[in-house]
Design a protein around this motif. Structure first.
Motif, PDB file in Angstrom:
ATOM      1  N   THR A   1      10.632   8.675  -6.055  1.00 51.30           N
ATOM      2  CA  THR A   1      11.931   8.453  -6.694  1.00 51.30           C
ATOM      3  C   THR A   1      11.888   8.601  -8.220  1.00 51.30           C
ATOM      4  O   THR A   1      12.936   8.569  -8.866  1.00 51.30           O
ATOM      5  CB  THR A   1      12.459   7.046  -6.358  1.00 51.30           C
ATOM      6  OG1 THR A   1      11.544   6.056  -6.853  1.00 51.30           O
ATOM      7  CG2 THR A   1      12.619   6.870  -4.855  1.00 51.30           C
ATOM      8  N   ALA A   2      10.704   8.793  -8.772  1.00 57.29           N
ATOM      9  CA  ALA A   2      10.563   8.823 -10.236  1.00 57.29           C
ATOM     10  C   ALA A   2      11.368   9.941 -10.890  1.00 57.29           C
ATOM     11  O   ALA A   2      11.897   9.768 -11.992  1.00 57.29           O
ATOM     12  CB  ALA A   2       9.092   8.951 -10.616  1.00 57.29           C
TER      13      ALA A   2
ATOM     14  N   ASN B   1       0.807  -1.226   0.000  1.00 63.11           N
ATOM     15  CA  ASN B   1       0.000   0.000   0.000  1.00 63.11           C
ATOM     16  C   ASN B   1       0.838   1.273   0.000  1.00 63.11           C
ATOM     17  O   ASN B   1       0.320   2.377  -0.093  1.00 63.11           O
ATOM     18  CB  ASN B   1      -0.958   0.011   1.197  1.00 63.11           C
ATOM     19  CG  ASN B   1      -0.231   0.028   2.529  1.00 63.11           C
ATOM     20  OD1 ASN B   1       0.960  -0.271   2.619  1.00 63.11           O
ATOM     21  ND2 ASN B   1      -0.957   0.375   3.576  1.00 63.11           N
ATOM     22  N   LYS B   2       2.175   1.135   0.106  1.00 64.54           N
ATOM     23  CA  LYS B   2       3.065   2.302   0.105  1.00 64.54           C
ATOM     24  C   LYS B   2       3.905   2.383  -1.174  1.00 64.54           C
ATOM     25  O   LYS B   2       4.611   3.357  -1.394  1.00 64.54           O
ATOM     26  CB  LYS B   2       4.016   2.218   1.315  1.00 64.54           C
ATOM     27  CG  LYS B   2       3.346   2.217   2.682  1.00 64.54           C
ATOM     28  CD  LYS B   2       3.133   3.637   3.166  1.00 64.54           C
ATOM     29  CE  LYS B   2       2.551   3.670   4.578  1.00 64.54           C
ATOM     30  NZ  LYS B   2       3.531   3.293   5.605  1.00 64.54           N
ATOM     31  N   ARG B   3       3.860   1.355  -2.004  1.00 61.22           N
ATOM     32  CA  ARG B   3       4.759   1.284  -3.160  1.00 61.22           C
ATOM     33  C   ARG B   3       4.550   2.423  -4.154  1.00 61.22           C
ATOM     34  O   ARG B   3       5.513   2.995  -4.667  1.00 61.22           O
ATOM     35  CB  ARG B   3       4.619  -0.074  -3.863  1.00 61.22           C
ATOM     36  CG  ARG B   3       5.249  -1.203  -3.060  1.00 61.22           C
ATOM     37  CD  ARG B   3       5.171  -2.543  -3.748  1.00 61.22           C
ATOM     38  NE  ARG B   3       5.825  -3.562  -2.930  1.00 61.22           N
ATOM     39  CZ  ARG B   3       5.891  -4.843  -3.257  1.00 61.22           C
ATOM     40  NH1 ARG B   3       5.326  -5.276  -4.387  1.00 61.22           N
ATOM     41  NH2 ARG B   3       6.513  -5.696  -2.456  1.00 61.22           N
ATOM     42  N   ASN B   4       3.313   2.751  -4.421  1.00 57.49           N
ATOM     43  CA  ASN B   4       3.049   3.837  -5.371  1.00 57.49           C
ATOM     44  C   ASN B   4       3.631   5.153  -4.879  1.00 57.49           C
ATOM     45  O   ASN B   4       4.192   5.934  -5.666  1.00 57.49           O
ATOM     46  CB  ASN B   4       1.545   3.991  -5.626  1.00 57.49           C
ATOM     47  CG  ASN B   4       0.992   2.869  -6.477  1.00 57.49           C
ATOM     48  OD1 ASN B   4       1.728   2.193  -7.205  1.00 57.49           O
ATOM     49  ND2 ASN B   4      -0.321   2.656  -6.395  1.00 57.49           N
ATOM     50  N   ASP B   5       3.534   5.404  -3.582  1.00 61.92           N
ATOM     51  CA  ASP B   5       4.076   6.635  -3.013  1.00 61.92           C
ATOM     52  C   ASP B   5       5.595   6.669  -3.125  1.00 61.92           C
ATOM     53  O   ASP B   5       6.184   7.698  -3.476  1.00 61.92           O
ATOM     54  CB  ASP B   5       3.667   6.778  -1.541  1.00 61.92           C
ATOM     55  CG  ASP B   5       2.172   7.017  -1.365  1.00 61.92           C
ATOM     56  OD1 ASP B   5       1.539   7.469  -2.343  1.00 61.92           O
ATOM     57  OD2 ASP B   5       1.654   6.748  -0.269  1.00 61.92           O
ATOM     58  N   VAL B   6       6.235   5.547  -2.818  1.00 65.13           N
ATOM     59  CA  VAL B   6       7.700   5.484  -2.874  1.00 65.13           C
ATOM     60  C   VAL B   6       8.190   5.662  -4.306  1.00 65.13           C
ATOM     61  O   VAL B   6       9.130   6.412  -4.573  1.00 65.13           O
ATOM     62  CB  VAL B   6       8.205   4.150  -2.297  1.00 65.13           C
ATOM     63  CG1 VAL B   6       9.705   3.991  -2.559  1.00 65.13           C
ATOM     64  CG2 VAL B   6       7.925   4.076  -0.804  1.00 65.13           C
ATOM     65  N   LEU B   7       7.545   4.989  -5.249  1.00 63.58           N
ATOM     66  CA  LEU B   7       7.968   5.085  -6.639  1.00 63.58           C
ATOM     67  C   LEU B   7       7.722   6.479  -7.206  1.00 63.58           C
ATOM     68  O   LEU B   7       8.498   6.963  -8.041  1.00 63.58           O
ATOM     69  CB  LEU B   7       7.251   4.030  -7.481  1.00 63.58           C
ATOM     70  CG  LEU B   7       7.583   2.575  -7.109  1.00 63.58           C
ATOM     71  CD1 LEU B   7       6.858   1.607  -8.045  1.00 63.58           C
ATOM     72  CD2 LEU B   7       9.092   2.321  -7.155  1.00 63.58           C
ATOM     73  N   ALA B   8       6.677   7.135  -6.729  1.00 62.49           N
ATOM     74  CA  ALA B   8       6.423   8.518  -7.150  1.00 62.49           C
ATOM     75  C   ALA B   8       7.511   9.436  -6.613  1.00 62.49           C
ATOM     76  O   ALA B   8       7.937  10.386  -7.284  1.00 62.49           O
ATOM     77  CB  ALA B   8       5.053   8.973  -6.657  1.00 62.49           C
TER      78      ALA B   8
END
Length: 233
Positions: free
Chosen positions: A164-165, A155-162
Motif C-alpha cells: 500500500t506504500a 509476520n505479514k505487516r511488512n508485506d501489506v505496508l509495502a
C-alpha cells in the motif's frame, strides 16, 4: 464555540472499511461500540487548533462528511451523492488494510469526488500501473488512512505496508495506518497525531487562506443526509 468557523472534509472509501468508526474516534476520541448502517451521508464535527502553539493559533470546527455507498454505484446514486462533494476543502481516503480491493477503489472515489469525467487508465494496483498525472493539478489536500491494522498478522505487516506504500505517492498524501478500536494510535504527540494535525492545518488554509471563489459558506449546524442506497460501515 458555536461561532467557530468551519472547514469541510470528505471521508470516502468502500462500505465496511470503518469510516464511521474512524469519524467517531476522530470527533469523540472514543471507540464506536456498535457501528450502524450509514444512509446517504452523516456529518460529525471535530475541534481543531490551527497552527497550535504559534502566534497564528486559532480554533476551527472540522466537519467530517462520511459519505455512504460504493464506488461502483449506479449513475443515479452517484448523481445524488454528488451534492455532498460541493466546495470541499479536504478529503480523507479510507481503505481496509486487509482488503486489497478497497485500496484499488480509492482511485475511483477520489476521481468521483473531484468531479473527474474519466477514470485513470490501466489501474492495476498489483503492479502500480497508474498515471500519477491524473492528480498532478489537484489542489484539494488528501490524507490516506488504512484501517484494521490490528487484524494483520505481525509476520505479514511488512508485506501489506509495502503493497500500500505507493498509494501515498500516487495521491501525494501522507499515510496513517491504525486500529479504530484503539485510541492509542492517535495519542497526542504520536507521529499519527502529528500527521493528522498537519492535514487539518492544510485544509483550514485551503478554506480560509487561499483565493477560491468556489468555497461555500460555513455550516451552522450538524446535518445528516439520506438517499436510497445503504451501506454497512
Amino acid at each position: 464555540m458555536a461561532s467557530l468557523e468551519r472547514v469541510k472534509v470528505l471521508v470516502l472509501g468502500d462500505s465496511g472499511v470503518g469510516k464511521s468508526s474512524l469519524v467517531h474516534l476522530l470527533c469523540q476520541n472514543q471507540v464506536l461500540g456498535n457501528p450502524s448502517w450509514t444512509v446517504g451521508c452523516s456529518v460529525d464535527v471535530r475541534v481543531h487548533d490551527y497552527r497550535e502553539g504559534t502566534p497564528e493559533e486559532k480554533t476551527y470546527y472540522i466537519e467530517l462528511w462520511d459519505v455512504g455507498g460504493s464506488v461502483g454505484s449506479a449513475s443515479s446514486v452517484k448523481s445524488t451523492r454528488a451534492v455532498f462533494y460541493n466546495s470541499v476543502n479536504g478529503i480523507i481516503l479510507v481503505h481496509d488494510l486487509t482488503n486489497k480491493k478497497s485500496s484499488q477503489n480509492l482511485y475511483g472515489w477520489s476521481l468521483e469526488a473531484l468531479n473527474k469525467d474519466s477514470s485513470p487508465t490501466g489501474i492495476i494496483v498489483s503492479n502500480g500501473d497508474y498515471d500519477r498525472e491524473q492528480f498532478a493539478e489537484n489542489s484539494v489536500p488528501l490524507l490516506l488512512i488504512g484501517t484494521k491494522f490490528d487484524q494483520i498478522p505481525e509476520n505479514k505487516r511488512n508485506d501489506v505496508l509495502a503493497r500500500t506504500a505507493f498509494l501515498s505517492e500516487d495521491f501525494n498524501a501522507e499515510e496513517i495506518n491504525l486500529d479504530c478500536t484503539s485510541p492509542r494510535y492517535l495519542a497526542a504527540g504520536s507521529s499519527n497525531a502529528v500527521k493528522l494535525s498537519r492535514f487539518f492545518d492544510k485544509v483550514t488554509e485551503k478554506r480560509y487562506f487561499t483565493r477560491d471563489p468556489c468555497q461555500m459558506q460555513s455550516f451552522n449546524d450538524r446535518r445528516r443526509f439520506h438517499f436510497k442506497n445503504l451501506h454497512s460501515d
